[in-house]
Design an enzyme around this catalytic site. Structure first.
Site, PDB file in Angstrom:
ATOM      1  CG  ASN A 150      20.636 -12.013  -8.500  1.00  0.00           C
ATOM      2  OD1 ASN A 150      20.869 -13.028  -9.152  1.00  0.00           O
ATOM      3  ND2 ASN A 150      21.188 -11.782  -7.335  1.00  0.00           N
ATOM      4  N   GLY A 226      20.005 -20.018  -7.704  1.00  0.00           N
ATOM      5  CA  GLY A 226      18.627 -19.542  -7.820  1.00  0.00           C
ATOM      6  C   GLY A 226      17.915 -19.688  -6.497  1.00  0.00           C
ATOM      7  CB  THR A 228      15.470 -22.008  -1.011  1.00  0.00           C
ATOM      8  OG1 THR A 228      16.611 -21.226  -0.630  1.00  0.00           O
ATOM      9  CG2 THR A 228      15.395 -23.234  -0.127  1.00  0.00           C
ATOM     10  CB  THR A 230      14.372 -23.339  -8.212  1.00  0.00           C
ATOM     11  OG1 THR A 230      13.446 -22.264  -8.251  1.00  0.00           O
ATOM     12  CG2 THR A 230      14.564 -23.909  -9.597  1.00  0.00           C
ATOM     13  CD  GLU A 248      26.821 -21.408  -4.114  1.00  0.00           C
ATOM     14  OE1 GLU A 248      26.411 -20.834  -3.101  1.00  0.00           O
ATOM     15  OE2 GLU A 248      27.881 -22.067  -4.134  1.00  0.00           O
ATOM     16  CB  CYS A 282      21.920 -14.324  -2.960  1.00  0.00           C
ATOM     17  SG  CYS A 282      23.634 -14.250  -3.506  1.00  0.00           S
ATOM     18  CD  GLU A 459      28.728 -22.422  -7.640  1.00  0.00           C
ATOM     19  OE1 GLU A 459      28.837 -21.277  -8.074  1.00  0.00           O
ATOM     20  OE2 GLU A 459      27.818 -23.199  -7.982  1.00  0.00           O
TER      21      GLU A 459
HETATM   22  P1  NAD Z   1      14.787 -19.181  -9.761  1.00  0.00           P
HETATM   23  O1  NAD Z   1      15.071 -20.332  -8.869  1.00  0.00           O
HETATM   24  O2  NAD Z   1      13.377 -18.871 -10.073  1.00  0.00           O
HETATM   25  O3  NAD Z   1      15.504 -19.369 -11.170  1.00  0.00           O
HETATM   26  C1  NAD Z   1      16.896 -19.550 -11.286  1.00  0.00           C
HETATM   27  C2  NAD Z   1      17.176 -20.278 -12.582  1.00  0.00           C
HETATM   28  O4  NAD Z   1      16.638 -21.590 -12.482  1.00  0.00           O
HETATM   29  C3  NAD Z   1      16.542 -19.654 -13.808  1.00  0.00           C
HETATM   30  O5  NAD Z   1      17.410 -19.794 -14.908  1.00  0.00           O
HETATM   31  C4  NAD Z   1      15.297 -20.491 -14.008  1.00  0.00           C
HETATM   32  O6  NAD Z   1      14.821 -20.503 -15.331  1.00  0.00           O
HETATM   33  C5  NAD Z   1      15.795 -21.858 -13.589  1.00  0.00           C
HETATM   34  N1  NAD Z   1      14.766 -22.800 -13.137  1.00  0.00           N
HETATM   35  C6  NAD Z   1      13.551 -22.512 -12.611  1.00  0.00           C
HETATM   36  N2  NAD Z   1      12.880 -23.652 -12.328  1.00  0.00           N
HETATM   37  C7  NAD Z   1      13.691 -24.673 -12.668  1.00  0.00           C
HETATM   38  C8  NAD Z   1      13.581 -26.094 -12.592  1.00  0.00           C
HETATM   39  N3  NAD Z   1      12.490 -26.691 -12.104  1.00  0.00           N
HETATM   40  N4  NAD Z   1      14.618 -26.846 -13.017  1.00  0.00           N
HETATM   41  C9  NAD Z   1      15.747 -26.272 -13.485  1.00  0.00           C
HETATM   42  N5  NAD Z   1      15.903 -24.927 -13.591  1.00  0.00           N
HETATM   43  C10 NAD Z   1      14.895 -24.136 -13.175  1.00  0.00           C
HETATM   44  O7  NAD Z   1      15.527 -17.944  -9.116  1.00  0.00           O
HETATM   45  P2  NAD Z   1      15.509 -16.449  -9.635  1.00  0.00           P
HETATM   46  O8  NAD Z   1      14.213 -15.828  -9.258  1.00  0.00           O
HETATM   47  O9  NAD Z   1      15.975 -16.399 -11.037  1.00  0.00           O
HETATM   48  O10 NAD Z   1      16.678 -15.811  -8.745  1.00  0.00           O
HETATM   49  C11 NAD Z   1      16.500 -15.304  -7.471  1.00  0.00           C
HETATM   50  C12 NAD Z   1      16.959 -16.302  -6.432  1.00  0.00           C
HETATM   51  O11 NAD Z   1      18.308 -16.667  -6.656  1.00  0.00           O
HETATM   52  C13 NAD Z   1      16.919 -15.732  -5.027  1.00  0.00           C
HETATM   53  O12 NAD Z   1      16.400 -16.699  -4.161  1.00  0.00           O
HETATM   54  C14 NAD Z   1      18.382 -15.478  -4.709  1.00  0.00           C
HETATM   55  O13 NAD Z   1      18.715 -15.490  -3.346  1.00  0.00           O
HETATM   56  C15 NAD Z   1      19.034 -16.609  -5.431  1.00  0.00           C
HETATM   57  N6  NAD Z   1      20.435 -16.318  -5.666  1.00  0.00           N
HETATM   58  C16 NAD Z   1      21.361 -17.010  -4.939  1.00  0.00           C
HETATM   59  C17 NAD Z   1      22.708 -16.730  -5.105  1.00  0.00           C
HETATM   60  C18 NAD Z   1      23.754 -17.451  -4.305  1.00  0.00           C
HETATM   61  O14 NAD Z   1      24.903 -17.397  -4.697  1.00  0.00           O
HETATM   62  N7  NAD Z   1      23.410 -18.121  -3.227  1.00  0.00           N
HETATM   63  C19 NAD Z   1      23.101 -15.751  -6.029  1.00  0.00           C
HETATM   64  C20 NAD Z   1      22.121 -15.075  -6.749  1.00  0.00           C
HETATM   65  C21 NAD Z   1      20.791 -15.367  -6.567  1.00  0.00           C
END
Ligand code: NAD
Length: 478
Positions: A150, A226, A228, A230, A248, A282, A459
Site C-alpha cells: 500500500n 502486513g 494480521t 500473515t 505492524e 492501515c 517501530e
Molecule cells: P500481506 O500480509 O498479504 O503481505 C505483506 C507482505 O508479507 C508481502 O510482502 C507478502 O508477500 C508477505 N507475506 C505474505 N505471506 C507471508 C508469509 N507466510 N510469510 C512471510 N511473508 C509473507 O499484506 P498486504 O495485503 O500486502 O498489505 C495489506 C495489509 O498490511 C493490511 O492489513 C494493512 O493494514 C497492513 N498494513 C499495516 C501497516 C502498519 O503499520 N500497521 C502499514 C501498512 C499496511
C-alpha cells in the site's frame, strides 16, 4: 516491460527457480513488469550474502554508515519523479500522493536514521566509588524486512533504514504486487556506495520466499508489516525460537466526533482520513462515530464533500482516488458492501457503481454506509478500501465502547474543542496512536505500532534502532 531481478551480494541476479510472476498496472489491468518468483534457494543465497557482509558492516564506523545512508536519501530525492511514476503505475495510487508525500518520506527515513546514529547519546551510569555501568547496543546480525503494497517504498525504507543504521545487514522482501520501486532502490543503494551484501532484495510470493526467509535459522530478527493473518502465520512458524519480531498489522480505526468539534475542519480531515490512497492505508479511519446532536449535520456535509472526490487515472492531476490494488482485492471490498446491503444497512454512497462505469482498471468509488451494528463484519473486519460506516453515540462512555469494540487497536482520532474530553478519550482508546483534531501527522522520532490484533512491538525513532540491536550492560570497577 520492466524485467526485475533479485539484488544479492551487490549484483542483480535472476532467481534460481527461473520462475517469474507478472506485475499488473491496477489502472489498466495490463502487465507492466515481470518479477522473480523466488524460492527457498534464493532465500538461502540472500541470507548467506547478508551473513557474509555482516561483520564488516557492523564494524563500519557510525559516521561512514551515516554517510552512505545520506547518499541513499539524496539519490531518492534525485530520482523522485521516476520513483513516483513507478509507484503510481505499480499501485494505482495518485501520482501526486507518491510525488508529494511518499517518495520524500522514503528519503527522509534514510536521512532521519543516519542523523539518529550520528547524534545518539551514550548511556553511562556512574556508581560512585564502586565503578560504573555502561550500555552497548551491538547490531543483531542479518535481519529480514517484509513490507506490503500500500505504501511500497515508504514502508520498505521505514524498516530497512533503521536496520542498516543500527549495523544490521538486511534481506528485504517487498510485496509481489508492487516490486518496482524496491527494484530501483537496489540500483540506488549500489550507486550510494552500500557495500555488497549489506542490503539484499528478493522478490516473490509471501508464502514461498517470505516464509523461507522468516524460517531461515541464520536470521536474527524479523520486521514485518502486513495483514494480521500473515502476522499470525509468521509467529506460528517461530515456535521454539526466541527471535525478535516486530509486527505492524491491520486496523479498524475509529473516529470519535464530539458535538463541540469544528465541523468543517473535522469533515475535511475525515474525508482525507477515510479516502486517501482509496482507503488503503492501515491508519485510515473506517468507523465514524458522531455525537447525536450533530449527527445529521455531519452526515450531510460529509456526504456532500465526499461526492466531490474524483475517481480516475492516477496520473490526472484532479484525481483523488485511483484504482484498488488488484481485481481480487476489489472483489473482497465489494463483498463487504454486498453483505452490508444484505444486512439491511443503508448505502448513502455506493462505490460499486464505479465498477461498471470504469471497466478497465480495478476502480471502486467512495462508499458510505449507515445502520451497521457493531458486530457486523463491516465494523469488525479490516476492509482496506474506500468504505466507511457512520453511526451516532449518546455519550462519552458509549463512544468508548463502540471505538474499542473490535479486535484491532492501531489508530484512532478524536474531534473536539474540549481538552479534557480529548485527553480522556486518548487515554481510554485501545490504539497505539491517537490523533486529536488531525490525522496522519507523524514525527519520525515517535514510536509507531498497534495494540491488540494490530501488532506487536513498536517501530520509529529509538524504538526501531533498539529493535535491531542487542542491549548489553557492562559494569566496570576501578
Ligand atoms: P500481506 O500480509 O498479504 O503481505 C505483506 C507482505 O508479507 C508481502 O510482502 C507478502 O508477500 C508477505 N507475506 C505474505 N505471506 C507471508 C508469509 N507466510 N510469510 C512471510 N511473508 C509473507 O499484506 P498486504 O495485503 O500486502 O498489505 C495489506 C495489509 O498490511 C493490511 O492489513 C494493512 O493494514 C497492513 N498494513 C499495516 C501497516 C502498519 O503499520 N500497521 C502499514 C501498512 C499496511
Amino acid at each position: 516491460m520492466i524485467a526485475i531481478k533479485n539484488y544479492i551480494s551487490g549484483g542483480l541476479v535472476e532467481p534460481k527457480t527461473q520462475n517469474y510472476l507478472e506485475v499488473i498496472n491496477p489502472a489498466t489491468g495490463e502487465v507492466i513488469a515481470r518479477a522473480p518468483d523466488s524460492g527457498p534457494e534464493d532465500a538461502a543465497a540472500a541470507v548467506k550474502s547478508a551473513q557474509d557482509a555482516f561483520e564488516a558492516w557492523a564494524k563500519t564506523p557510525t559516521e561512514a554508515r551515516a554517510k552512505i545512508l545520506h547518499n541513499i536519501a539524496n539519490l531518492i530525492d534525485l530520482h523522485r519523479e521516476e520513483l513516483a511514476k513507478l509507484e503510481a503505475l505499480d499501485s494505482g495510487k495518485p501520482y501526486s500522493l507518491a510525488y508529494e508525500k511518499e517518495i520524500p518520506r522514503a528519503a527522509q527515513n534514510f536521512r532521519y536514521f543516519a542523523s539518529a546514529i550520528s547524534t545518539g547519546q551514550s548511556e553511562c551510569f556512574p556508581m560512585g566509588e564502586q565503578g560504573f555501568n555502561y550500555v552497548l547496543r551491538p547490531a543483531l546480525g542479518p535481519v529480514v524486512c517484509i513490507s506490503p503494497w500500500n505504501l511500497p517504498l515508504y514502508l520498505f525504507s521505514w524498516k530497512i533504514a533503521p536496520a542498516l543504521a543500527a549495523g544490521c545487514t538486511v534481506i528485504g522482501k517487498p510485496s509481489e504486487l508492487t516490486p518496482l520501486t524496491a527494484f530501483k532502490l537496489s540500483e540506488i543503494c549500489k550507486e550510494a556506495g552500500l557495500p555488497p551484501g549489506v542490503l539484499n532484495i528478493v522478490h516473490g510470493y509471501g508464502a514461498k520466499i517470505g516464509e523461507a526467509l522468516t524460517r531461515n535459522p541464520a536470521i536474527k530478527a524479523i520486521s514485518f508489516t502486513g495483514g494480521t493473518e500473515t502476522g499470525k502465520k509468521i509467529m506460528g512458524g517461530l515456535r521454539n525460537t526466541f527471535l525478535p519480531v516486530s509486527l505492524e498489522l491491520g486496523g479498524k480505526n475509529p473516529a470519535l466526533v464530539f458535538k463541540d468539534c469544528d465541523l468543517e475542519l473535522t469533515v475535511n480531515e475525515l474525508i482525507r482520513a477515510s479516502f486517501t490512497n482509496s482507503g488503503q492505508i492501515c491508519l485510515c479511519a473506517s468507523r465514524l462515530y458522531i455525537e447525536e446532536p450533530i449527527y445529521e449535520a455531519f452526515k450531510s456535509l460529509f456526504l456532500t464533500k465526499t461526492k466531490m472526490l474524483s475517481v480516475g487515472d492516477p496520473f490526472h492531476t484532479e484525481t483523488s482516488l485511483g484504482p484498488l490494488i488488484s481485481k481480487e482485492h476489489r472483489l473482497k471490498v465489494k463483498g463487504f458492501v454486498d453483505r452490508a446491503e444484505q444486512n439491511q444497512c443503508s448505502l448513502l454512497l455506493d462505490g460499486r457503481s464505479t465498477m461498471s462505469a470504469m471497466q478497465d482498471g480495478f476502480y471502486f468509488g467512495p462508499t458510505i454506509i449507515e445502520g451497521a451494528a457493531l458486530e457486523d463484519p463491516i465494523n469488525q473486519q479490516e476492509i482496506f478500501g474506500p468504505v466507511v460506516t457512520l453511526a451516532s453515540f449518546k455519550d462519552f462512555n458509549e463512544a468508548m465502547s463502540l471505538a474499542n469494540g473490535t479486535p484491532y487497536g492501531l489508530s484512532a482520532t478524536v474531534w473536539t474543542k474540549d481538552l479534557s474530553t480529548a485527553h480522556r478519550a486518548a487515554h481510554q482508546l485501545d490504539a497505539g496512536i491517537v490523533w486529536i483534531n488531525s490525522w496522519m501527522v507523524r514525527d519520525l522520532r515517535t514510536p509507531f505500532g498497534g495494540m491488540k490484533a494490530s501488532g506487536l512491538g513498536r517501530e520509529g525513532g529509538n524504538e526501531a534502532l533498539k529493535f535491531f540491536t542487542e542491549t548489553k550492560n557492562i559494569f566496570a570497577t576501578f
